[in-house]
Design an enzyme around this catalytic site. Structure first.
Site, PDB file in Angstrom:
ATOM      1  N   CYS A  35      -6.283   4.532   0.805  1.00 37.15           N
ATOM      2  CA  CYS A  35      -5.955   3.801  -0.426  1.00 37.15           C
ATOM      3  C   CYS A  35      -4.460   3.953  -0.578  1.00 37.15           C
ATOM      4  CB  CYS A  35      -6.685   4.354  -1.653  1.00 37.15           C
ATOM      5  SG  CYS A  35      -6.039   3.597  -3.168  1.00 37.15           S
ATOM      6  N   CYS A  79      -3.554   4.656  -4.598  1.00 42.40           N
ATOM      7  CA  CYS A  79      -3.892   5.886  -5.331  1.00 42.40           C
ATOM      8  C   CYS A  79      -4.892   6.707  -4.513  1.00 42.40           C
ATOM      9  CB  CYS A  79      -4.401   5.569  -6.731  1.00 42.40           C
ATOM     10  SG  CYS A  79      -5.617   4.230  -6.841  1.00 42.40           S
ATOM     11  N   SER A  80      -6.170   6.645  -4.834  1.00 47.87           N
ATOM     12  CA  SER A  80      -7.126   7.501  -4.131  1.00 47.87           C
ATOM     13  C   SER A  80      -8.513   6.862  -4.061  1.00 47.87           C
ATOM     14  CB  SER A  80      -7.217   8.854  -4.839  1.00 47.87           C
ATOM     15  OG  SER A  80      -7.625   8.654  -6.177  1.00 47.87           O
ATOM     16  N   CYS A  81      -8.587   5.521  -4.035  1.00 44.56           N
ATOM     17  CA  CYS A  81      -9.889   4.837  -4.021  1.00 44.56           C
ATOM     18  C   CYS A  81     -10.685   5.269  -2.790  1.00 44.56           C
ATOM     19  CB  CYS A  81      -9.690   3.325  -4.043  1.00 44.56           C
ATOM     20  SG  CYS A  81      -8.854   2.789  -5.548  1.00 44.56           S
TER      21      CYS A  81
HETATM   22 FE    FE Z   1      -6.970   4.041  -5.224  1.00 40.98          FE
END
Ligand code: FE
Length: 200
Positions: free
Chosen positions: A99, A102-104
């Site tokens: 991602c 961010c951190s998906c």
């Molecule tokens: Fe994300």
């Protein structure tokens, strides 16, 4: 003895949550359910989905066609979760999931992402130098194998269906699932036979 001060970051989080609830964007129970769902999830679920795909062509078709539906068959509730896409590795194409924003991550299925997945280093270098990142995991691809970097987003989450390793003919679903780690499902690693077996 005085109580230690609550970190400012937590106080900020409280204010953010209160604002989201006040605006009707989420409810308290949405947040509790989202956290409970992630707590229940685990890379072992993804590993089983992969192992089954190596054994059962019908399941493989379902997994590749509709990852969320396949996850539901594994007992995972995908209600309210983004769709799950499954990326099929071949001898000439390897997938790496990141991602960049961010951190998906497919939390509903695999649980919490590892901290390195959320790091700026991984998010930037996975795109700029995917082979360099793979090399740091000890992952070397066969000559002529392309790398496709796929961005997990708020709208669509991804996991990798790696190739079944040679030398696993006749293995059970449990044995195969044990080869599929979280890192394999992200694409930074390949399923590897235990050293003792690989040496035979
Ligand atoms: Fe994300």
């Amino acid at each position: 003895m005085s109580t230690p001060a609550r970190p400012e970051s937590l106080a900020r989080l409280d204010r953010l949550v209160a604002a989201l609830i006040a605006k009707g964007i989420v409810t308290e129970s949405d947040l509790v359910e989202a956290q409970a769902r992630t707590d229940r999830a685990s890379p072992e679920v993804g590993a089983r989905m992969v192992a089954r795909a190596w054994l059962d062509p019908d399941w493989r078709r379902l997994l590749l066609g509709n990852g969320a539906e396949a996850a539901e068959h594994m007992g995972v509730s995908m209600a309210g979760a983004p769709p799950l896409g499954v990326l099929e590795d071949t001898a000439t194409l390897h997938h790496l999931v990141v991602c960049t924003l961010c951190s998906c991550y497919p939390r509903a299925v695999l649980g919490y992402p590892p901290s390195w997945y959320k790091s700026f280093e991984y998010r930037s270098r996975a795109v700029r130098d995917p082979r360099g990142v793979l090399a740091e995991w000890g992952t070397t691809l066969a000559a002529g194998c392309r790398v496709r970097v796929v961005d997990s987003t708020a709208d669509y989450r991804w996991m990798v269906l790696p190739m079944r390793p040679a030398g696993t003919e006749g293995w059970s679903e449990d044995q195969l699932a044990a080869l599929v780690t979280r890192d394999v499902l992200v694409g930074v690693a390949l399923p590897r036979l235990p050293v003792a077996l690989a040496a035979e």
